[in-house]
Design a protein around this motif. Structure first.
Motif, PDB file in Angstrom:
ATOM      1  N   GLU A  20     -77.572   5.640 -44.169  1.00  0.00           N
ATOM      2  CA  GLU A  20     -77.250   6.824 -45.056  1.00  0.00           C
ATOM      3  C   GLU A  20     -75.931   6.710 -45.898  1.00  0.00           C
ATOM      4  O   GLU A  20     -75.961   7.060 -47.051  1.00  0.00           O
ATOM      5  CB  GLU A  20     -77.431   8.013 -44.161  1.00  0.00           C
ATOM      6  N   GLU A  21     -75.107   5.991 -45.464  1.00  0.00           N
ATOM      7  CA  GLU A  21     -73.734   5.642 -45.898  1.00  0.00           C
ATOM      8  C   GLU A  21     -73.424   4.514 -45.746  1.00  0.00           C
ATOM      9  O   GLU A  21     -73.665   3.789 -44.636  1.00  0.00           O
ATOM     10  CB  GLU A  21     -72.923   6.879 -45.792  1.00  0.00           C
ATOM     11  N   GLY A  22     -72.275   4.026 -46.348  1.00  0.00           N
ATOM     12  CA  GLY A  22     -71.575   2.778 -46.141  1.00  0.00           C
ATOM     13  C   GLY A  22     -72.114   1.520 -46.649  1.00  0.00           C
ATOM     14  O   GLY A  22     -73.335   1.560 -47.288  1.00  0.00           O
ATOM     15  N   PRO A  23     -71.686   0.312 -46.362  1.00  0.00           N
ATOM     16  CA  PRO A  23     -72.388  -1.007 -46.850  1.00  0.00           C
ATOM     17  C   PRO A  23     -73.627  -1.543 -46.099  1.00  0.00           C
ATOM     18  O   PRO A  23     -73.999  -2.723 -46.187  1.00  0.00           O
ATOM     19  CB  PRO A  23     -71.160  -1.959 -46.612  1.00  0.00           C
ATOM     20  N   PHE A  24     -74.082  -0.853 -45.107  1.00  0.00           N
ATOM     21  CA  PHE A  24     -75.038  -1.346 -44.380  1.00  0.00           C
ATOM     22  C   PHE A  24     -76.314  -1.323 -44.688  1.00  0.00           C
ATOM     23  O   PHE A  24     -77.033  -0.150 -44.947  1.00  0.00           O
ATOM     24  CB  PHE A  24     -74.991  -0.612 -42.981  1.00  0.00           C
ATOM     25  N   TRP A  25     -76.946  -2.574 -45.135  1.00  0.00           N
ATOM     26  CA  TRP A  25     -78.248  -2.721 -45.504  1.00  0.00           C
ATOM     27  C   TRP A  25     -79.003  -3.921 -44.903  1.00  0.00           C
ATOM     28  O   TRP A  25     -78.448  -4.712 -44.221  1.00  0.00           O
ATOM     29  CB  TRP A  25     -78.358  -2.782 -47.196  1.00  0.00           C
ATOM     30  N   ILE A  70     -77.320  -3.472 -34.088  1.00  0.00           N
ATOM     31  CA  ILE A  70     -77.207  -4.672 -34.920  1.00  0.00           C
ATOM     32  C   ILE A  70     -75.907  -5.094 -34.606  1.00  0.00           C
ATOM     33  O   ILE A  70     -74.916  -4.360 -34.790  1.00  0.00           O
ATOM     34  CB  ILE A  70     -77.482  -4.595 -36.315  1.00  0.00           C
ATOM     35  N   GLY A  71     -75.735  -6.014 -33.737  1.00  0.00           N
ATOM     36  CA  GLY A  71     -74.218  -6.765 -33.554  1.00  0.00           C
ATOM     37  C   GLY A  71     -73.413  -5.764 -32.465  1.00  0.00           C
ATOM     38  O   GLY A  71     -72.323  -5.513 -32.719  1.00  0.00           O
ATOM     39  N   GLY A  72     -74.313  -5.007 -31.631  1.00  0.00           N
ATOM     40  CA  GLY A  72     -74.006  -3.962 -30.584  1.00  0.00           C
ATOM     41  C   GLY A  72     -73.472  -2.798 -31.307  1.00  0.00           C
ATOM     42  O   GLY A  72     -73.162  -1.964 -30.540  1.00  0.00           O
ATOM     43  N   GLN A  73     -73.649  -2.645 -32.661  1.00  0.00           N
ATOM     44  CA  GLN A  73     -73.401  -1.384 -33.149  1.00  0.00           C
ATOM     45  C   GLN A  73     -74.792  -0.430 -33.418  1.00  0.00           C
ATOM     46  O   GLN A  73     -75.511  -0.966 -34.003  1.00  0.00           O
ATOM     47  CB  GLN A  73     -72.495  -1.472 -34.490  1.00  0.00           C
ATOM     48  N   PRO A  74     -74.559   0.820 -33.094  1.00  0.00           N
ATOM     49  CA  PRO A  74     -75.959   1.505 -33.423  1.00  0.00           C
ATOM     50  C   PRO A  74     -76.071   1.615 -35.046  1.00  0.00           C
ATOM     51  O   PRO A  74     -75.125   1.899 -35.671  1.00  0.00           O
ATOM     52  CB  PRO A  74     -75.518   3.134 -33.042  1.00  0.00           C
ATOM     53  N   ARG A  75     -77.530   1.530 -35.568  1.00  0.00           N
ATOM     54  CA  ARG A  75     -77.695   1.395 -36.889  1.00  0.00           C
ATOM     55  C   ARG A  75     -79.049   2.254 -37.056  1.00  0.00           C
ATOM     56  O   ARG A  75     -79.964   2.280 -36.115  1.00  0.00           O
ATOM     57  CB  ARG A  75     -77.841   0.191 -37.434  1.00  0.00           C
ATOM     58  N   ARG A  76     -79.099   3.023 -38.125  1.00  0.00           N
ATOM     59  CA  ARG A  76     -80.388   3.686 -38.345  1.00  0.00           C
ATOM     60  C   ARG A  76     -80.568   3.415 -39.809  1.00  0.00           C
ATOM     61  O   ARG A  76     -79.584   3.682 -40.956  1.00  0.00           O
ATOM     62  CB  ARG A  76     -80.340   5.115 -38.181  1.00  0.00           C
ATOM     63  N   LEU A  77     -81.655   2.598 -40.225  1.00  0.00           N
ATOM     64  CA  LEU A  77     -81.913   2.278 -41.524  1.00  0.00           C
ATOM     65  C   LEU A  77     -83.011   2.824 -42.221  1.00  0.00           C
ATOM     66  O   LEU A  77     -84.243   2.750 -41.418  1.00  0.00           O
ATOM     67  CB  LEU A  77     -81.812   0.732 -41.592  1.00  0.00           C
ATOM     68  N   ARG A  78     -83.090   3.242 -43.363  1.00  0.00           N
ATOM     69  CA  ARG A  78     -84.384   3.945 -44.043  1.00  0.00           C
ATOM     70  C   ARG A  78     -84.619   3.028 -45.150  1.00  0.00           C
ATOM     71  O   ARG A  78     -83.805   2.394 -45.790  1.00  0.00           O
ATOM     72  CB  ARG A  78     -83.947   5.195 -44.713  1.00  0.00           C
TER      73      ARG A  78
END
Length: 500
Positions: free
Chosen positions: A348-353, A401-409
């Motif tokens: 939703e925000e930040g550089p995570f794709w 991903i890499g131990g960090q929770p991620r939610r990707l749309r």
């Protein structure tokens, strides 16, 4: 459990047969146990231009497989991993100085990767830079990429700094330490500090452009992060001694693979230069290596006392080759590859794709194949990055991903460039300037002098650039943070640009 050397050897022979073509680079695959080499196969050329064959005795660049050797040297020297880097390296700025040595090695320190930090400023990986020049830039880094302990993000910087600590504390050249450690177990390791240094018999690295092969080139100083050179036989002899705990390597495999944890107590698969995995009922330990024109993997099954080394001087995935041979060796079934609907995804925000392929996931520049986890989810068999996801629906991925929770749309087709991104931007720390046009292009400092790239818009004030350099594609993400424009990738997220 019975070790099936015959099936494993047949698989290895089948892989190297693919490298037999005229004018092809090649590689070697070596099977070993605690007592030494059991089988060895090779094909293709170490030097296409000189017609020299690639053999199990051909020196190659190990790339990041080198890392665990430094960890062993640090442990043998008694250097405490729980002290901050600033304890030894007084020149480091805060907050880098506060990162514990152990976190610098297990990739949870948040240290920006030097190569990626240089790329973002228009300095390509082919530029010739010495150890002192790279350290001088490290001493100017204004911030971490992420809060220490929150995620595993691959970075070579901690290993570069740890080498400096070791040399400072022991008063010895790391190249001498490497040669001494290798010689003790019959491994002819070399650590050239300069890519121009002549190494007798060294295989040339190649990558394919269209129908032709080109020589790979890497200009940065070769460090403990990935600089060791040696043959497949050398690495197999070393790994066999590591499995057996012989001589100077006694107890080292257990110390290298001891659990490492995130700040929240969760366990990471990445340890001290080695990655812990599981194939069926067998625990595996290994690491990959990649430099322009070189792709390698080392994989061991400690409980079985066996392993495989895959070294190549061609740009193709080595982990899958190692996995398929290990599966035959241990009598285990390979995981079922995922079947996915490709597309571009973003948080939703930040550089995570992430970019989803038919059976793989590229996350901010890090690539891993995905497999069914047997419980309705997806997982990587990590070369580096541990990925555990579930598809909530066709357009949503959630997990870690890499131990960090991620939610990707999934990014909707036709997403337009956010007009707030348009303008000229400058980073005060390094003077880096970037200009984003209303036509969806960006003038990047790539290389020095500038390069125009077409952006891929993401929702909520973000966009991806696309920068190709030799065999490597770099796709950094722009994202707005208030009135500041950030730029970063998986390995470095330090640039903060203000509108000019």
């Amino acid at each position: 459990m019975t070790i099936d050397w015959t099936q494993a050897a047949a698989r290895a022979a089948g892989i190297v047969d693919l490298w037999q073509g005229a004018g092809e680079p090649g590689g070697a695959i070596v099977l070993f146990d605690r007592d030494g080499i059991r089988e060895a196969f090779s094909a293709g050329h170490a030097s296409i231009e000189h017609g020299l064959p690639f053999t199990p005795a051909t020196p190659n660049r190990y790339a990041s497989i080198s890392k665990h050797v430094l960890a062993i040297a640090l442990l043998r020297a008694g250097i405490p991993l729980d002290r901050p880097l600033g304890h030894w390296l007084k020149e480091l700025p805060s907050p880098l100085a506060g990162v514990e040595l152990g976190r610098a090695l297990d990739m949870t320190g948040g240290l920006p990767d030097m190569m990626e930090a240089l790329w973002q400023q228009g300095v390509p990986f082919t530029a010739t830079l010495s150890a002192e020049e790279i350290f001088a830039l490290a001493c100017r880094l204004p911030r971490l990429s992420a809060e220490t302990g929150t995620e595993m993000a691959y970075s070579n910087t901690g290993w570069r700094l740890a080498q400096r600590v070791l040399e400072q504390e022991t008063g010895r050249s790391y190249a001498d330490i490497v040669a001494e450690l290798g010689a003790a177990v019959g491994a002819g390791f070399r650590l050239p500090y300069d890519g121009a240094e002549i190494l007798p018999g060294l295989a040339t690295g190649y990558w394919r452009e269209g129908e032709s092969w080109k020589r790979g080139h890497y200009g940065l100083h070769f460090s403990a992060s990935g600089g060791i050179a040696g043959s497949a036989e050398d690495l197999a002899n070393w790994a066999g001694a590591l499995l057996a705990g012989r001589g100077a390597l006694a107890g080292m495999l257990e110390r290298l693979t001891a659990p490492r944890h995130f700040a929240d107590g969760a366990e990471s698969v990445y340890r001290l230069g080695l990655v812990c995995n599981r194939l069926g009922g067998v625990d595996l330990v290994g690491h990959g290596g990649s430099l322009p024109g070189y792709r390698n993997h080392m994989l061991m099954a400690p409980a079985l006392g066996v392993g495989v080394v895959v070294l190549t001087n061609r740009e193709e995935e080595a982990l899958w080759h190692a996995m398929t041979v290990m599966a035959r060796l241990a009598g285990e079934a390979l995981p079922e590859p995922a079947t996915l609907t490709p597309g571009l995804f973003a948080s939703e925000e930040g550089p995570f794709w992430a970019e989803l392929g038919a059976d793989s996931l590229g996350f901010m520049g890090g690539y891993e194949r995905l497999f069914d986890d047997g419980a309705g989810g997806l997982r990587s068999f990590p070369a580096y990055l541990d990925i555990r996801l579930r598809q909530e629906d066709a357009d949503t991925l959630a997990g870690t991903i890499g131990g960090q929770p991620r939610r990707l749309r999934r990014v909707a087709a036709g997403t337009q460039l956010d007009p707030r991104l348009v303008g000229r931007w400058r980073d005060a720390d390094f003077g880096t300037e970037i200009e984003i046009g209303a036509d969806g292009t960006a003038l990047m400092p790539w290389p020095a002098g500038g390069s125009l790239t077409t952006l891929t818009p993401l929702p909520n004030g973000r966009a991806l650039a696309r920068l190709q350099h030799g065999p490597w594609l770099y796709r950094p993400c722009f994202w707005l943070e208030g009135e500041t424009l950030r730029l970063g990738g998986h390995r470095a997220r330090i640039l903060r640009l203000e509108r000019v």
